[in-house]
Write an enzyme that holds these catalytic residues in place. Structure first.
Site, PDB file in Angstrom:
ATOM      1  N   SER A 275     -14.899  10.842  37.423  1.00 48.66           N
ATOM      2  CA  SER A 275     -16.016  10.436  36.564  1.00 48.66           C
ATOM      3  C   SER A 275     -17.304  11.038  37.086  1.00 48.66           C
ATOM      4  CB  SER A 275     -16.119   8.908  36.526  1.00 48.66           C
ATOM      5  OG  SER A 275     -17.344   8.504  35.948  1.00 48.66           O
ATOM      6  N   ARG A 314       3.724  34.516  -4.882  1.00 49.74           N
ATOM      7  CA  ARG A 314       2.758  34.592  -3.769  1.00 49.74           C
ATOM      8  C   ARG A 314       1.670  33.572  -4.031  1.00 49.74           C
ATOM      9  NH1 ARG A 314       2.122  39.702  -1.742  1.00 49.74           N
ATOM     10  NH2 ARG A 314       0.736  38.819  -0.185  1.00 49.74           N
TER      11      ARG A 314
END
Length: 410
Positions: A275, A314
């Site tokens: 921390s 497509r």
């Protein structure tokens, strides 16, 4: 693909696998394989094929420029093929007209994505295997270690930590098997030409496809899968399930490693999980990575499923959305697998704290409930019973565990 916001949630290896340079190199591998196969069946001249193959080297291209131009072109394939034709033409002008012959943008992009995905799946497999091995070792070592079982986030009764570890391992083994099976189905060459008919191949399309599949070590599909995305998306769904299974383990570890519980702890090393303000803290970093992945993967999988209704031969937009989501899913999967593999290999187990937590719950109960659910003899019996269960379960898991990582198509 690295980003300051998410690079720490993945791994350097998979970020490199999906880098712009590596992906363009995979596209060039497709183009070289295409020219090689077409020359071998007489569709293009041998001299042209040699020029194309010799030019399909990523170092010869301005990767950043090609990526920039893809925005205006609507596809990374268009500026790459244009640049490849120009570069081939510098050495052999006649050969440039045979670059990308009879193929289309989706052929090269999908095949390149299959090549890079194969590389990524191999990485994921290695780290999932490491996590499984660590869990089976923990299961055997702690088979008769009593620990408090918890249901609905509250103390329930007695179980065994070894049984818990075996329960964590089983979904990973099943998921690993399913991933390998889906990879065998999905890692295909994409080769259909403009509309999937291979009309320019003069009837030699199947031969070219077979030669390319052997060359690239991918599967030759029965059909072009331009808009048939089921096998590909099924692989994505299995990746999502694996991330979820890893996230479940991370959730349990994070809960059991809280200070107030203190039964297990991720491995410690200088700077890991520290921390900036509270020097006494030890944050469960591996759990953080796996839980972040499990929060992100479902949206990626949902996007793949949402993109499946693709138009005719497509797609407009849906395929492009799917391709954009795909790398993030694999990055999350590998980040999670690597984090859990490392954490489980060095997991610290506090047996005394497990017993103390059991005793604290037992002592606070009415005598009838304490005798029924937390009698010390019950804990011993649970240990004896679960040792037999764990031995049976781990043997079953080892028996069904899939082959080593090289079984993923290479």
């Amino acid at each position: 693909m690295s980003s300051i916001f998410e690079g720490f949630l993945s791994t350097p290896e998979i970020l490199e696998a999906f880098s712009e340079r590596n992906f363009l190199e995979a596209m060039l591998d497709f183009e070289a394989s295409l020219a090689r196969a077409q020359a071998s069946v007489g569709l293009i001249p041998e001299a042209a094929a040699r020029s194309i193959i010799g030019t399909c080297k990523v170092d010869l291209f301005d990767v950043a420029k090609i990526v920039r131009e893809s925005g205006q072109a609507g596809s990374i394939a268009i500026p790459l093929v244009k640049s490849l034709k120009e570069t081939v033409g510098l050495f052999n002008k006649e050969a440039s007209e045979f670059v990308h012959f009879g193929s289309t943008s989706q052929d090269v992009i999908d095949t390149a994505l299959a090549l890079v995905t194969r590389e990524a799946l191999g990485m994921i497999d290695v780290d999932v295997s490491r996590a499984i091995a660590a869990l089976l070792a923990l299961a055997s070592r702690h088979a008769d270690q009593p620990v408090l079982a918890r249901t609905l986030m509250q103390p329930a009764s007695v179980t065994s930590f070894g049984l818990k570890c075996a329960g964590w391992a089983a979904p990973l083994v099943r998921g690993r098997q399913r991933l390998q099976a889906r990879a065998r189905d999905a890692l295909n060459v994409q080769f259909g030409g403009a509309v999937g008919t291979l009309a320019h191949m003069q009837g030699k399309g199947p031969q070219v496809l077979a030669l390319m599949a052997a060359d690239l070590k991918l599967k030759a599909p029965a059909f072009a899968w331009h808009t048939q995305r089921d096998e590909w998306v099924a692989l994505g769904c299995e990746l999502g399930l694996m991330v979820g299974s890893l996230g479940k383990i991370a959730k349990d570890i994070s809960l059991m490693s809280q200070f107030e519980v203190g039964e297990i702890r991720e491995p410690t090393e200088p700077g890991r999980g520290s921390s900036t303000a509270m020097l006494h803290k030890h944050n469960p970093l591996a759990s953080l990575v796996a839980l972040a992945a499990s929060a992100r993967a479902p949206q990626r999988v949902a996007a793949l499923l949402a993109a499946m209704p693709q138009e005719n031969e497509r797609a407009l937009g849906n395929w492009q959305a799917e391709v954009a989501e795909w790398p993030g899913l694999l990055m999350s999967a590998h980040g999670s697998a690597r984090a859990m593999g490392q954490a489980l290999s060095g997991l610290q187990v506090d047996a005394q704290r497990m017993l103390a937590n059991l005793e604290a719950v037992r002592a606070g109960l009415a005598s009838e409930a304490a005798v029924e659910w937390f009698n010390p003899a019950l804990a011993l019996d649970a240990g004896r019973m679960t040792r037999a269960q764990v031995i049976t379960l781990t043997a079953m898991i080892r028996a069904i565990d899939a082959p080593a990582p090289e079984s993923v198509p290479a």
